[in-house]
Design an enzyme around this catalytic site. Structure first.
Site, PDB file in Angstrom:
ATOM      1  CB  SER A 151      30.153  44.434  40.566  1.00  0.00           C
ATOM      2  OG  SER A 151      31.290  44.954  41.209  1.00  0.00           O
ATOM      3  CG  ASP A 223      30.985  40.919  47.731  1.00  0.00           C
ATOM      4  OD1 ASP A 223      32.213  41.067  47.548  1.00  0.00           O
ATOM      5  OD2 ASP A 223      30.132  41.272  46.906  1.00  0.00           O
ATOM      6  CG  HIS A 252      32.018  40.671  43.965  1.00  0.00           C
ATOM      7  ND1 HIS A 252      31.215  41.670  44.466  1.00  0.00           N
ATOM      8  CD2 HIS A 252      32.440  41.100  42.737  1.00  0.00           C
ATOM      9  CE1 HIS A 252      31.157  42.655  43.590  1.00  0.00           C
ATOM     10  NE2 HIS A 252      31.889  42.345  42.542  1.00  0.00           N
TER      11      HIS A 252
END
Length: 280
Positions: A151, A223, A252
């Protein structure tokens, strides 16, 4: 007419006030550090060493060194914008089980790391301090170090990789093309001039074209926080050698769990690509 004018001025004032709030407090909206570490290596019987590193601009970062079995595989683990290293320990352990020695650390403001609240420049500096630790204290060759970022950590890993082209490889999971794109992709801030207001840009898309190492982009197709198309864009803008793995039904934060053994297999395949890329 007077009522409409007052209403218009009120709306304009609120809009301007919100823009000013975003400009001055955007770091607080991007970074969500937690001080309490919920899981430690000792609680899962994992061999580790506590590491404390000073940072040039002040404060110090805390991390765990997790020794692995393979002498030429070290992973610098760069976590995302929430939680701390305790939240990421189980995933870091997966890499350790693959033979990597893993250095997992918290940016200043996260976990036990000490210093000012994080921003883009500071987390880049923290990543550089972690890199210097591996090179100068652990005496590890850059060609034996892999960078992993999840991320927001993916954007930090890409930034570090632009300055360290000799690294063995770069793994970017569930990351975004830029902070502006990430903010608008989830249905927020469409009416806000983010291009003018953002100081925390994390513009990975403009950087990946200059990367020199084998690249592996991973993203869950389900996600809901960062669209999988962003990894496609990063992949398309990157030079060879590169791989893209899109995982069905993965979100995610649960991708490795959803993928199971396939996650291990895909990383091993990437290591083979890196080996082939280095073969004359």
């Amino acid at each position: 007419m007077r009522s409409l004018s007052i209403f218009g001025l009120t709306v304009a004032s609120l809009y301007l006030g919100f823009c000013l709030f975003l400009y001055f407090y955007q770091s607080r909206l991007i970074f969500h550090p937690k001080s309490l570490i919920g899981l430690t290596p000792s609680e899962v019987a994992l061999e580790s060493e506590d590491v404390w590193l000073p940072v040039v601009s002040g404060g110090r970062i805390h991390g765990w060194w997790l020794p692995g079995a393979h002498p030429s595989r070290t992973l610098l683990y760069l976590h995302g914008n929430g939680g701390n290293i305790g939240v990421n320990l189980e995933h870091a352990r997966r890499f350790q089980q693959m033979g990597f020695s893993v250095f997992l650390f918290d940016y200043r403001g996260y976990g036990l790391s000490e210093g000012p609240f994080p921003n883009e420049a500071r987390v880049y500096e923290d990543a550089n301090a972690a890199w210097d630790y591996l090179i100068q204290t652990r005496n590890i060759q850059p060609a034996d170090i892999y960078l992993y970022g999840h991320s927001l950590g993916g954007a930090i890993a890409i930034e570090l990789a632009t300055h360290q082209p000799q690294v063995a490889g770069l793994i970017v999971q569930g990351s975004f093309t830029s902070m502006q794109a990430a903010a608008t992709a989830v249905g927020r801030y469409q009416l806000i001039p983010l291009r003018l207001l953002l100081t925390q840009r994390f513009d990975s898309l403009s950087k990946v074209k200059d990367l020199k190492m084998p690249l592996f982009y991973i993203h869950g197709l389900d996600d809901a926080e960062v669209p999988a198309d962003m990894s496609r864009q990063l992949y398309e803008a990157s030079p060879q050698p590169k791989e893209l793995w899109l995982v069905p039904m993965a979100g995610h934060n649960d991708l490795a769990r959803i993928a199971g053994q396939t996650y291990f297999d895909q990383v091993q395949d990437f290591l083979e690509i890196r080996t082939q890329a280095q073969t004359p």
